[in-house]
Design a protein around this motif. Structure first.
Motif, PDB file in Angstrom:
ATOM      1  N   SER A 156       0.848  -1.185   0.000  1.00 55.25           N
ATOM      2  CA  SER A 156       0.000   0.000   0.000  1.00 55.25           C
ATOM      3  C   SER A 156       0.886   1.237   0.000  1.00 55.25           C
ATOM      4  O   SER A 156       1.673   1.442   0.928  1.00 55.25           O
ATOM      5  N   VAL A 157       0.753   2.049  -1.063  1.00 56.18           N
ATOM      6  CA  VAL A 157       1.555   3.273  -1.139  1.00 56.18           C
ATOM      7  C   VAL A 157       1.128   4.245  -0.043  1.00 56.18           C
ATOM      8  O   VAL A 157       1.959   4.880   0.609  1.00 56.18           O
ATOM      9  N   ALA A 158      -0.197   4.330   0.197  1.00 60.95           N
ATOM     10  CA  ALA A 158      -0.689   5.268   1.212  1.00 60.95           C
ATOM     11  C   ALA A 158      -0.142   4.908   2.591  1.00 60.95           C
ATOM     12  O   ALA A 158       0.243   5.774   3.372  1.00 60.95           O
ATOM     13  N   MET A 175       5.565   6.379  -6.882  1.00 63.42           N
ATOM     14  CA  MET A 175       4.425   6.755  -6.039  1.00 63.42           C
ATOM     15  C   MET A 175       4.885   7.197  -4.649  1.00 63.42           C
ATOM     16  O   MET A 175       4.336   8.132  -4.069  1.00 63.42           O
ATOM     17  N   VAL A 182      -7.155   0.892   0.033  1.00 59.74           N
ATOM     18  CA  VAL A 182      -7.150   1.349  -1.363  1.00 59.74           C
ATOM     19  C   VAL A 182      -5.710   1.406  -1.875  1.00 59.74           C
ATOM     20  O   VAL A 182      -4.772   1.188  -1.128  1.00 59.74           O
ATOM     21  N   ASP A 183      -5.550   1.696  -3.118  1.00 57.76           N
ATOM     22  CA  ASP A 183      -4.275   1.858  -3.841  1.00 57.76           C
ATOM     23  C   ASP A 183      -3.264   0.744  -3.553  1.00 57.76           C
ATOM     24  O   ASP A 183      -2.076   0.968  -3.443  1.00 57.76           O
ATOM     25  N   ASN A 184      -3.757  -0.487  -3.446  1.00 57.80           N
ATOM     26  CA  ASN A 184      -2.840  -1.605  -3.225  1.00 57.80           C
ATOM     27  C   ASN A 184      -2.208  -2.080  -4.531  1.00 57.80           C
ATOM     28  O   ASN A 184      -2.848  -2.087  -5.566  1.00 57.80           O
ATOM     29  N   VAL A 185      -0.958  -2.475  -4.445  1.00 59.54           N
ATOM     30  CA  VAL A 185      -0.257  -3.056  -5.583  1.00 59.54           C
ATOM     31  C   VAL A 185       0.085  -4.484  -5.204  1.00 59.54           C
ATOM     32  O   VAL A 185       0.601  -4.723  -4.111  1.00 59.54           O
ATOM     33  N   LYS A 228       2.523   2.983   3.018  1.00 60.57           N
ATOM     34  CA  LYS A 228       3.964   2.724   2.867  1.00 60.57           C
ATOM     35  C   LYS A 228       4.356   1.409   3.523  1.00 60.57           C
ATOM     36  O   LYS A 228       5.369   1.304   4.213  1.00 60.57           O
ATOM     37  N   TYR A 236       7.189   1.847 -10.476  1.00 61.57           N
ATOM     38  CA  TYR A 236       5.868   2.320 -10.052  1.00 61.57           C
ATOM     39  C   TYR A 236       5.864   2.647  -8.557  1.00 61.57           C
ATOM     40  O   TYR A 236       5.443   3.727  -8.141  1.00 61.57           O
ATOM     41  N   LYS A 277       6.350  10.663  -4.889  1.00 61.49           N
ATOM     42  CA  LYS A 277       5.274  11.630  -5.116  1.00 61.49           C
ATOM     43  C   LYS A 277       4.542  11.922  -3.808  1.00 61.49           C
ATOM     44  O   LYS A 277       4.324  13.085  -3.452  1.00 61.49           O
ATOM     45  N   SER A 278       4.188  10.868  -3.077  1.00 61.51           N
ATOM     46  CA  SER A 278       3.421  11.091  -1.847  1.00 61.51           C
ATOM     47  C   SER A 278       4.280  11.800  -0.802  1.00 61.51           C
ATOM     48  O   SER A 278       3.788  12.576   0.010  1.00 61.51           O
TER      49      SER A 278
END
Ligand SMILES: [Zn+2]
Length: 237
Positions: free
Chosen positions: A169-171, A229, A186-189, A173, A225, A232-233
């Motif tokens: 999860s980017v959110a 991300m 959300v936003d899982n890779v 980390k 990717y 960016k965050s």
């Protein structure tokens, strides 16, 4: 002492008045500093090679009230081959921009400088795919700046990953095991074990060993990717 000698790399150049340049230099002892190079735009300027972007030099400076002035310079490494390939040049430019936004002015950051110089060396020599060099740069810079992703165990149940596929999860980390990932994130890779191992190696191994990493194209794309991300965050904060 108002005269000082630093080793540093030019991250950015700008114009200053009629014939001067203002350089943003990432130096070993004083961190990122602004340096005025008088008459640097005139033809036949003596230290021309040292005031180019990405030139790494030994600079003799004078510390004024608001900025430093360049007295003399001795070129150490021009990283000239970066200009032979536009993709490589843009990558070097992105690395310089990340340094300029993540690193505070006038704060010595020798480890971050060493990372940048090593990455530029590999871009300059073409000894490693520029995309992987950029992944290494971003993941290690995030780690150095205190934004390392949590990848050694699941962010919720803290179980160690043991061969099974995970999500990142980017959110948050953080990685999560497939069980914990089900609870509305959300936003899982999806993260395969090879990519996880590559991130662990890149973030945790010694700098002189990290450039021996080798990954498949699929893993590289995922590294790109995820590191993109995360940067960016981090910069949006
Ligand atoms: Zn879990």
């Amino acid at each position: 002492m108002r005269n000082l000698k630093v080793n540093g790399i030019v991250l950015r150049e700008g114009e200053f008045g009629e014939g001067d340049k203002i350089l943003t230099v990432f130096s070993d002892t004083n961190g990122i500093i602004s340096v005025r190079a008088r008459r640097a735009k005139r033809t036949g300027y003596r230290y021309l090679a040292s005031v180019q972007p990405f030139a790494y030099s030994s600079f003799e400076l004078y510390k004024g009230r608001s900025m430093y002035s360049l007295n003399s310079a001795q070129l150490i490494e021009p990283f000239f081959n970066l200009r032979n390939d536009l993709d490589v040049l843009f990558t070097a430019g992105d690395m310089a921009r990340i340094c300029l936004t993540m690193i505070q002015q006038e704060m010595p950051e020798p480890e971050s400088l060493r990372l940048l110089l090593n990455c530029l060396h590999f871009l300059n020599t073409g000894k490693m795919d520029y995309k992987l060099v950029y992944d290494i740069f971003r993941l290690r810079m995030l780690t150095l700046q205190g934004f390392a992703p949590v990848i050694s165990s699941c962010g919720i149940c803290e179980r160690k990953p043991e061969g099974q596929d995970l999500v990142f999860s980017v959110a948050e980390k953080s990685i999560f095991c497939s069980e914990c990932a089900k609870s509305n994130m959300v936003d899982n890779v999806e993260l395969d074990y090879d990519t996880l191992a590559a991130i662990l190696y890149i973030c945790n191994s010694k700098l002189e060993k990290v450039f021996s990493v080798s990954v498949s194209d699929n893993v590289e794309q995922l590294l790109d990717y995820i590191s993109g991300m995360l940067v960016k965050s981090c910069l949006e904060k």
